[in-house]
Design an enzyme around this catalytic site. Structure first.
Site, PDB file in Angstrom:
ATOM      1  N   SER A 125       6.017  32.550  29.004  1.00  0.00           N
ATOM      2  CA  SER A 125       5.775  32.196  30.286  1.00  0.00           C
ATOM      3  C   SER A 125       7.095  31.377  30.635  1.00  0.00           C
ATOM      4  CB  SER A 125       4.676  31.767  30.504  1.00  0.00           C
ATOM      5  OG  SER A 125       4.641  30.995  31.950  1.00  0.00           O
ATOM      6  N   TYR A 150      -3.233  25.887  29.289  1.00  0.00           N
ATOM      7  CA  TYR A 150      -2.595  27.140  28.902  1.00  0.00           C
ATOM      8  C   TYR A 150      -1.193  27.308  28.617  1.00  0.00           C
ATOM      9  CZ  TYR A 150      -0.257  31.460  30.712  1.00  0.00           C
ATOM     10  OH  TYR A 150       0.546  32.276  31.088  1.00  0.00           O
ATOM     11  N   LYS A 154       1.271  28.563  25.214  1.00  0.00           N
ATOM     12  CA  LYS A 154       2.408  29.319  24.831  1.00  0.00           C
ATOM     13  C   LYS A 154       3.483  28.696  24.265  1.00  0.00           C
ATOM     14  CE  LYS A 154       1.025  32.809  27.490  1.00  0.00           C
ATOM     15  NZ  LYS A 154       0.456  33.899  26.849  1.00  0.00           N
TER      16      LYS A 154
END
Ligand code: NAD
Ligand code: UD1
Length: 339
Positions: A125, A150, A154
């Site tokens: 992302s 979150y 990544k």
């Protein structure tokens, strides 16, 4: 490479990618634990493509079950979409996010090694760039600490993939950094189906347009952007799906580790998005200007030259197309997959 295991293949981006894979002659096999999707997506995929896709309702963290799928199908590559993705929830439940997102990736890599499966595409992302020092963002820009658990998963998974490839040089790794995926499959049969109150802009807009929410809250109009509202790089989910097909072709050339931004290269403000939606659909989107949302950045958009130069891929759809398709999905499925 033909047989591709798609983890999280019933989700928003995964399901659209499965359709693109089939249209391009691949044989996808789906693994999904239904934690954020519905089993009926498989019927929608069949309706669109006419193909029965093998589906395993299992958790990617479950090594034994995953091994059974590899033993049966011997996939040559994996696209790893499976993961939890709600930013706010990740702040409340960091351990669930670290456990699910990291353990699923570790288990997957372990089983891939066991079966000598040498290709993986990972859903990363733009969040890995943290607070951008400048825009547009290039793949060579520093990867910073993300602003939430979150995003941090990544960043960590990107490192895990690179370390694994260092130790196993035959492995090909493509890290795809998505910007803001919106839109839906043009058939109106598949799209984004958020639980509860949407956090993201587009699902919120479509729910206002259909009358589920009274008005959109525009989070701040005092940013240093042309109209003061936040600017993002919104990419149609079908373009994103096709980006995965282009990436698989690249992996056939055994490139080692490759990293690509998948966006449009163009920034759009919140007010521009409202105008585009009204133009595409003829629906009014009432809104109110509210204070800034914590954690938001003013501007975030990609430079996508690398994907174009190395994959021959670039986005074909614009935001008006994406608004039309998001609305087509929302209006045909007012309650998402819940009928
Ligand atoms: P989604 O929630 O619709 O799809 C993820 C799918 O993975 C769901 O079907 C869920 O049931 C499944 N899943 C989750 N954990 C699993 C596990 N342990 N085992 C098996 N299945 C599991 O999300 P999406 O929007 O399609 O996103 C796909 C990927 O792209 C995610 O990794 C996400 O973090 C990443 N991504 C998404 C966005 C976005 O805005 N949608 C932006 C950047 C990156
Ligand atoms: C958000 C996440 C990001 C994640 C991405 C994809 C935050 C702070 N960031 O990104 O980590 O990778 O989703 O899931 O949550 N907006 C409104 N009103 C709304 C919703 C959004 O004005 O009701 C504005 C936002 O302020 C922003 C833009 O619309 O300027 C886009 O927001 P959103 O869709 O949530 O995406 P991001 O903030 O880019």
């Amino acid at each position: 490479m033909r047989k591709i295991l798609v983890t999280g293949g019933l989700g928003f981006i995964g399901s659209t990618t499965v359709v693109s894979l089939i249209e391009n002659g691949y044989e996808p096999i789906i693994v999904d634990n239904l934690s954020n999707s519905k089993e009926m997506v498989i019927d929608r995929i069949k309706q669109i493509t006419g193909k029965e896709v093998p589906l395993y309702i299992i958790d990617v963290c479950d090594e034994e079950n995953l091994r059974t799928v590899f033993a049966k199908h011997h996939p040559e590559g994996v696209i790893h979409f499976a993961g939890l993705k709600a930013v706010g929830e990740s702040v409340e439940k960091p351990l669930s996010y670290y456990e699910n997102n990291l353990l699923s990736t570790l288990t997957l890599l372990k089983v891939m090694k066991e079966f000598d499966c040498r290709n993986i595409v990972f859903s990363s992302s733009a969040t890995v760039y943290g607070i951008p020092q400048r825009v547009p963002l290039y793949e060579s820009d520093p990867v910073n600490h993300a602003t939430n658990p979150y995003g941090e998963t990544k960043v960590m998974i990107e490192h895990i993939l690179m370390d694994t490839q260092d130790a196993w040089p035959e492995l090909n790794v493509a890290i795809l950094r998505y910007f803001n995926p919106i839109g839906a499959h043009p058939s109106g049969l598949m799209g984004e189906d958020p639980n509860g109150i949407p956090n993201n802009l587009m699902p919120y807009i479509t729910q206002v347009a259909i009358g589920k929410r009274e008005y959109l809250r525009v989070w701040g109009n005092d940013y240093p952007t042309p109209d003061g509202t936040g600017v993002r790089d919104y990419i149609h989910v079908v373009d994103l799906a096709n980006g995965h097909v282009a990436t698989l072709k690249k992996l056939d050339t055994n490139p080692g580790v490759v990293i690509y931004n998948l966006g449009t290269g163009k920034g759009t403000s919140v007010l521009e998005m409202i105008t585009a939606f009204e133009k595409a659909t003829g629906k009014k989107v009432p809104y109110q200007i509210c204070p800034r949302r914590a954690g938001d950045v003013a501007e975030n958009y990609a430079n996508c030259d690398k994907a174009y130069n190395e994959l021959g891929w670039k986005a074909q759809y614009d935001i008006v197309d994406a608004c039309r398709d998001s609305w087509n999905w929302q209006s045909k499925n007012p309650n998402g997959y819940n009928k």
